[in-house]
Enzyme design. Structure first.
Site: not given
Length: 427
Positions: A247-248, A223, A219, A291
């Site tokens: 959108k998220d 971004s 922040h 894994e």
């Protein structure tokens, strides 16, 4: 991130005013994920993976806390307590499958998040700290996932713990004491299980703390975006809410459809059948494999089969395995190109799509394959290219590459340009 055009939070309700004056938590939330946080207007769906990673972390913490209420970290009953959760605890089967498949989902999201950062230059100034904290989160995730894989105390859990902790024994002088300290003895047993359980429960909260720092660091500069061009004016941004929350939300819906399909129809597809056999120190599995999200690094570890002068092959493999992640810390200084986004770097783009991505695919495949030819040779070739890409190719490309013209601004990239717009690479 402070812009002169950002909205100042002014609560209207008297109760919220009272809270905000004494503890500015409402103001913090508003400025972090609300209308007070301006975001570049051209973010694509690759920027959804940060929110998805946060969702996966919360999912793992919630399901993990509930599972810990029913799990017994004792070598005599750990396997049985896992079966008790599956068979006797109300919705225990779903909680365990949600936790196990949640770990895989978390790594899928994080791998996509990292490779988005590789391609769009998210590690470049002024976001170096964001990137460095992200790599720390990845290392903490790997440690947490490894310890969690040991807890069911099946065959693959036991022998995975023995093999991975045995890697520390390759370190000269201090390796064996470190291995004994990690296990609490000379082999995985009650002491190791208790330590791994405690750390597996604790580390997700450490990850959450580092995630807060990661978001805080993000922040400050704001971004990044697909063009790599910095925000120049208010027209380059839109409020995070409601545009990117919507959108998220759509991205989260798609993610949950895929995740629930795995959870309810293919819950064991990414696991190993040997882990449904109780741990037996007297019976070594034919093919010990971690894994799937560890496979590329396991392939790098196994790629070293001969001693290098006085350095044993095992030690070389351990150093290369850890070095393959540690090299990411130096990316901001290895890649000196003034252009961030791979969309405007033609040479970088070729080496990324036809070099790094196929190399990672080979490492993933070979890490899960048996330690025999041709997989060992393929692992060696892929490992050599992996380090060449980051340590040699990337610095050379950033020095000799001629980038394509950049848009003058984010708005121009979205809405088009006029003839008067200056279109030059950023320096």
């Amino acid at each position: 991130m402070s812009f002169p055009w950002a909205n100042e939070y002014k609560p209207s309700h008297p109760v919220m005013q009272w809270v905000d004056d004494r503890l500015p938590l409402p103001r913090f939330v508003y400025n972090a994920i609300g209308s007070g946080y301006p975001v570049p207007r051209n973010l694509n769906y690759f920027w959804n993976f940060g929110v998805l990673a946060g969702f996966c972390l919360v999912l793992q913490i919630v399901t993990g806390i509930i599972l810990a209420m029913h799990y017994a970290p004792n070598a005599l009953v750990a396997f049985d307590s896992t079966e008790h959760i599956m068979r006797d605890v109300n919705w225990g089967w779903m909680l365990r499958y949600a936790h196990a498949n949640g770990a895989s989902a978390f790594f899928v999201v994080i791998y996509l998040h990292i490779f988005r950062g590789f391609y769009y230059g998210s590690y470049k100034a002024p976001r170096e700290m964001v990137w460095l904290l992200g790599v720390v989160i990845f290392l903490l995730m790997m440690a947490t996932a490894f310890m969690g894989y040991v807890l069911p105390w099946g065959q693959m859990s036991f022998w995975g713990a023995k093999v991975i902790t045995g890697l520390f024994g390759a370190i000269p002088l201090v390796g064996e004491p470190i291995q004994i300290w990690l296990l609490g003895g000379f082999a995985p047993d009650n002491a190791a299980l208790n330590r791994f359980f405690s750390l597996h429960f604790l580390l997700p909260f450490v990850i959450a703390a580092v995630v807060i720092l990661h978001i805080w660091a993000l922040h400050i500069p704001g971004s990044s975006n697909p063009t790599g061009v910095e925000v120049k004016s208010e027209s380059d941004t839109i409020p995070f809410h409601p545009y990117y929350t919507a959108k998220d939300g759509f991205g989260l819906g798609v993610f949950l459809i895929i995740y629930c399909a795995m959870l309810f129809f293919l819950p064991n597809a990414l696991g190993h059948p040997d882990n449904y056999i109780p741990a037996n120190p007297m019976s070594t599995p034919a093919h010990i494999v971690p894994e799937w999200y560890f496979w590329p690094f396991y392939a790098i570890l196994r790629a070293f089969t001969a001693d290098f002068f006085i350095i044993p092959a095992k030690l070389m493999g351990v150093l290369a395995m850890f070095g393959s992640i540690l090299v990411w810390f130096f990316l901001p200084w290895l890649d000196k190109s003034p252009v961030r986004s791979g969309n405007y770097r033609p040479l970088f783009r070729k080496f990324f799509w036809f070099g790094l991505i196929p190399t990672m695919a080979v490492l993933f495949y070979c890490g899960g394959a048996a330690a025999e030819e041709p997989y060992v040779m393929l692992s060696q070739i892929a490992t050599a290219y992996y380090f060449l890409h980051f340590l040699v190719i990337l610095p050379i490309i950033s020095s000799i590459e001629k980038p394509e013209p950049l848009p003058y601004s984010i708005t121009e990239a979205v809405l088009g340009s006029d003839d008067a717009a200056a279109i030059k690479p950023a320096h």
